[in-house]
Design an enzyme around this catalytic site. Structure first.
Site, PDB file in Angstrom:
ATOM      1  N   ARG A 241       0.912  -1.041   0.251  1.00  0.00           N
ATOM      2  CA  ARG A 241      -0.018  -0.035  -0.076  1.00  0.00           C
ATOM      3  C   ARG A 241       0.927   1.264   0.015  1.00  0.00           C
ATOM      4  O   ARG A 241       0.398   2.196  -0.437  1.00  0.00           O
ATOM      5  CB  ARG A 241      -0.847  -0.142   1.062  1.00  0.00           C
ATOM      6  CG  ARG A 241      -2.155  -1.024   0.728  1.00  0.00           C
ATOM      7  CD  ARG A 241      -3.014  -0.896   2.055  1.00  0.00           C
ATOM      8  NE  ARG A 241      -4.344  -1.753   1.790  1.00  0.00           N
ATOM      9  CZ  ARG A 241      -5.097  -2.222   2.520  1.00  0.00           C
ATOM     10  NH1 ARG A 241      -5.086  -2.050   3.900  1.00  0.00           N
ATOM     11  NH2 ARG A 241      -6.215  -2.753   1.936  1.00  0.00           N
TER      12      ARG A 241
ATOM     13  N   LYS B  53     -18.855 -17.452   0.921  1.00  0.00           N
ATOM     14  CA  LYS B  53     -20.086 -17.278   1.195  1.00  0.00           C
ATOM     15  C   LYS B  53     -21.180 -16.596   0.182  1.00  0.00           C
ATOM     16  O   LYS B  53     -20.582 -15.470  -0.194  1.00  0.00           O
ATOM     17  CB  LYS B  53     -20.308 -16.799   2.484  1.00  0.00           C
ATOM     18  CG  LYS B  53     -19.791 -17.513   3.640  1.00  0.00           C
ATOM     19  CD  LYS B  53     -20.246 -16.483   4.908  1.00  0.00           C
ATOM     20  CE  LYS B  53     -19.409 -17.268   6.433  1.00  0.00           C
ATOM     21  NZ  LYS B  53     -19.321 -15.957   6.961  1.00  0.00           N
TER      22      LYS B  53
ATOM     23  N   GLY C 156      -9.923  -9.744  -2.231  1.00  0.00           N
ATOM     24  CA  GLY C 156      -8.672 -10.043  -1.437  1.00  0.00           C
ATOM     25  C   GLY C 156      -8.083 -11.261  -1.662  1.00  0.00           C
ATOM     26  O   GLY C 156      -6.927 -11.487  -2.172  1.00  0.00           O
TER      27      GLY C 156
ATOM     28  N   GLY D 133     -13.676  -4.126   0.996  1.00  0.00           N
ATOM     29  CA  GLY D 133     -15.012  -3.892   1.116  1.00  0.00           C
ATOM     30  C   GLY D 133     -15.530  -2.780   0.156  1.00  0.00           C
ATOM     31  O   GLY D 133     -16.641  -2.852  -0.333  1.00  0.00           O
TER      32      GLY D 133
HETATM   33  P1  ADP Z   1     -12.151 -12.870  -1.808  1.00  0.00           P
HETATM   34  O1  ADP Z   1     -11.349 -12.529  -0.677  1.00  0.00           O
HETATM   35  O2  ADP Z   1     -11.571 -13.099  -3.034  1.00  0.00           O
HETATM   36  O3  ADP Z   1     -13.560 -12.040  -2.358  1.00  0.00           O
HETATM   37  P2  ADP Z   1     -13.677 -14.688  -0.159  1.00  0.00           P
HETATM   38  O4  ADP Z   1     -13.031 -14.306   0.901  1.00  0.00           O
HETATM   39  O5  ADP Z   1     -15.190 -14.662  -0.415  1.00  0.00           O
HETATM   40  O6  ADP Z   1     -12.982 -14.475  -1.429  1.00  0.00           O
HETATM   41  O7  ADP Z   1     -13.505 -16.442  -0.150  1.00  0.00           O
HETATM   42  C1  ADP Z   1     -11.913 -17.050  -0.209  1.00  0.00           C
HETATM   43  C2  ADP Z   1     -12.044 -18.492   0.627  1.00  0.00           C
HETATM   44  O8  ADP Z   1     -13.092 -19.154  -0.139  1.00  0.00           O
HETATM   45  C3  ADP Z   1     -10.895 -18.846   0.433  1.00  0.00           C
HETATM   46  O9  ADP Z   1     -10.115 -19.106   1.712  1.00  0.00           O
HETATM   47  C4  ADP Z   1     -11.183 -20.365   0.042  1.00  0.00           C
HETATM   48  O10 ADP Z   1     -10.654 -21.542   0.825  1.00  0.00           O
HETATM   49  C5  ADP Z   1     -12.584 -20.579   0.385  1.00  0.00           C
HETATM   50  N1  ADP Z   1     -13.259 -21.522  -0.445  1.00  0.00           N
HETATM   51  C6  ADP Z   1     -13.356 -21.627  -1.749  1.00  0.00           C
HETATM   52  N2  ADP Z   1     -13.875 -22.531  -2.116  1.00  0.00           N
HETATM   53  C7  ADP Z   1     -14.357 -23.380  -1.294  1.00  0.00           C
HETATM   54  C8  ADP Z   1     -14.771 -24.752  -0.893  1.00  0.00           C
HETATM   55  N3  ADP Z   1     -15.517 -25.233  -1.938  1.00  0.00           N
HETATM   56  N4  ADP Z   1     -15.215 -24.958   0.306  1.00  0.00           N
HETATM   57  C9  ADP Z   1     -14.952 -24.294   1.505  1.00  0.00           C
HETATM   58  N5  ADP Z   1     -14.203 -23.102   1.404  1.00  0.00           N
HETATM   59  C10 ADP Z   1     -13.931 -22.619   0.081  1.00  0.00           C
HETATM   60 MG    MG Z   2     -11.490 -12.668   1.597  1.00  0.00          MG
END
Ligand code: ADP
Ligand code: MG
Length: 399
Positions: free
Chosen positions: A35, A204, A355, A378
């Site tokens: 950053r 999620k 992220g 966010g």
């Molecule tokens: P981002 O930060 O890119 O927005 P998220 O924080 O929503 O992504 O999600 C990332 C997490 O989701 C990772 O730690 C990954 O391990 C988990 N993940 C992805 N697919 C699965 C799965 N099928 N089961 C459990 N966890 C998962």
């Molecule tokens: Mg994340």
């Protein structure tokens, strides 16, 4: 159109610069200086054009007296001086005579940095609640305001919105980093080159409902992987074994499936295991044949092929969320495959807005294959939801 830093006449001016120096720290040491590096172009621009740069940022949250020491931003000032190759005068206060004197004594091309803006949150949340006296006070310290802190743009704080509201008409501009985020993340939802393909994954559905809903409106195709796929598969009546699911989001998933008919594309296969463990024996099955007692930790090779085909003709791709548990090598193949498909596109604008997806692309060595990797977790999510960001809104319009 928002004003950008190059629209301001900075020569001889005291330029207040809200940057994002909210870096991870351990025992007073910076563990990732990305950053700081990202903020350099705007700071250098001001200095090289004869401006006086007054730099400030928040660092974590400040709620207790102990947080004052923990969230001391002075190590960042030391590092900033090193990477700038110029002295940075650090003022260990967020207001007062010492700060005012330091600013008034500045010469062209000099830098003053002051303490963590959230020190103002200790007694009452002046910074985080955009206290009007504080915004007015900080604005009074400078002539112009550059907002380069995209990561905070989804919040109306005194150090972004408060200053912009008080510094005067036409005197606030986006820094280079903010400009890029407005152009790319803002561009996805305002006027993308089509086809626009959105690839959503991650943990999620509930984190990303707003993003899915908005992108179902805006994108030509929405490809869903990651753990959130199982909520959709269950909504279709499929067996998902012990895969991660949000049962309270099944109804919503049904609605989204209906709304997204022909647009929302789900995986056709998944990599299953009995235990959440990289050493566990794994296999790939059709999403119609997930047995009981297993969990899906990645999308299968068939899905990578399907998604790659969809990605092929895209003019704009926005990717948010890994396709599987990419942190474990046996469940990273879906994420690698999709990442490669995006990285290999030519003549397309390719953007990462999450992220963990950004971490995956960097870890896989694809970072420089993307047009833009967003710096705001966010903030980029809210932007992709179609919300207007107060930090962006408060920047002066170009006339
Ligand atoms: P981002 O930060 O890119 O927005 P998220 O924080 O929503 O992504 O999600 C990332 C997490 O989701 C990772 O730690 C990954 O391990 C988990 N993940 C992805 N697919 C699965 C799965 N099928 N089961 C459990 N966890 C998962
Ligand atoms: Mg994340």
């Amino acid at each position: 159109m928002k004003k950008i830093i190059t629209d301001l006449a900075v020569k001889g001016q005291k330029v207040l610069m809200r940057v994002d120096f909210n870096v991870p720290m351990k025992d007073g040491k910076i563990t990732d200086e990305n950053r700081i590096i990202q903020a350099l172009p705007s700071i250098k621009y001001v200095l090289e054009n004869g401006g006086k740069a007054i730099v400030f940022s928040h660092l974590g949250k400040v709620k207790t007296e102990e947080d004052l020491a923990k969230r001391d931003i002075s190590p960042v000032a030391i590092r900033l001086a090193e990477v700038l190759g110029k002295p940075v005068k650090f003022i260990n206060a967020t207001r007062g005579i010492e700060l005012e004197t330091a600013i008034n004594e500045m010469k062209e091309g000099e830098v003053v940095m002051f303490q963590n803006t959230r020190y103002e949150d200790l007694v009452e949340k002046k910074e985080s609640k955009n206290d009007s006296e504080l915004g007015k006070y900080w604005a009074s310290l400078g002539d112009l305001f550059v907002n380069d802190a995209f990561g905070t743009a989804h919040r109306a704080h005194a150090s972004n919105v408060g200053i912009a509201e008080n510094i005067g008409e036409g005197k606030t501009a986006a820094g280079f980093l903010m400009e890029k985020e407005i152009k790319f993340i803002g561009g996805v939802v305002s006027n993308p080159d089509r086809p626009l393909i959105a690839i959503l994954g991650g943990a999620k559905v509930s984190d990303k409902i707003g993003v899915i809903e908005n992108l179902l409106d805006k994108a030509d195709k929405v490809l869903v992987g990651g753990a959130m796929m199982f909520t959709f598969l269950k909504a279709q009546g499929k067996n998902i074994g012990n895969s991660l699911v949000e049962d309270d989001k099944i109804e919503l998933a049904k609605e989204l499936l209906l709304k997204g008919k022909g647009k929302l594309i789900l995986p056709i296969d998944t990599v299953i295991v009995k235990e959440f463990n990289n050493d566990a024996e794994y296999s790939t099955v059709s999403v119609d044949a997930i047995p009981d007692g297993v969990m899906g930790l990645d999308v299968g090779i068939g899905t990578v092929e399907l998604f790659s085909k969809e990605i092929l003709g895209a003019k704009t791709v926005i990717w948010n969320g890994p396709m599987g548990v990419f942190e474990m090598s046996n469940f990273a193949k879906g994420t690698i495959g999709v990442c490669e498909a995006i990285a290999n596109l030519t003549g397309a604008t390719t953007i990462i807005g999450g992220g963990d997806s950004a971490a995956a692309a960097i870890q896989l060595g694809y970072a420089d294959k993307f047009t833009h990797i967003s710096t705001g977790g966010g903030a980029s999510l809210e932007y992709l939801e179609g919300k207007s960001l107060p930090g962006v809104e408060s920047i002066s319009n170009k006339n």
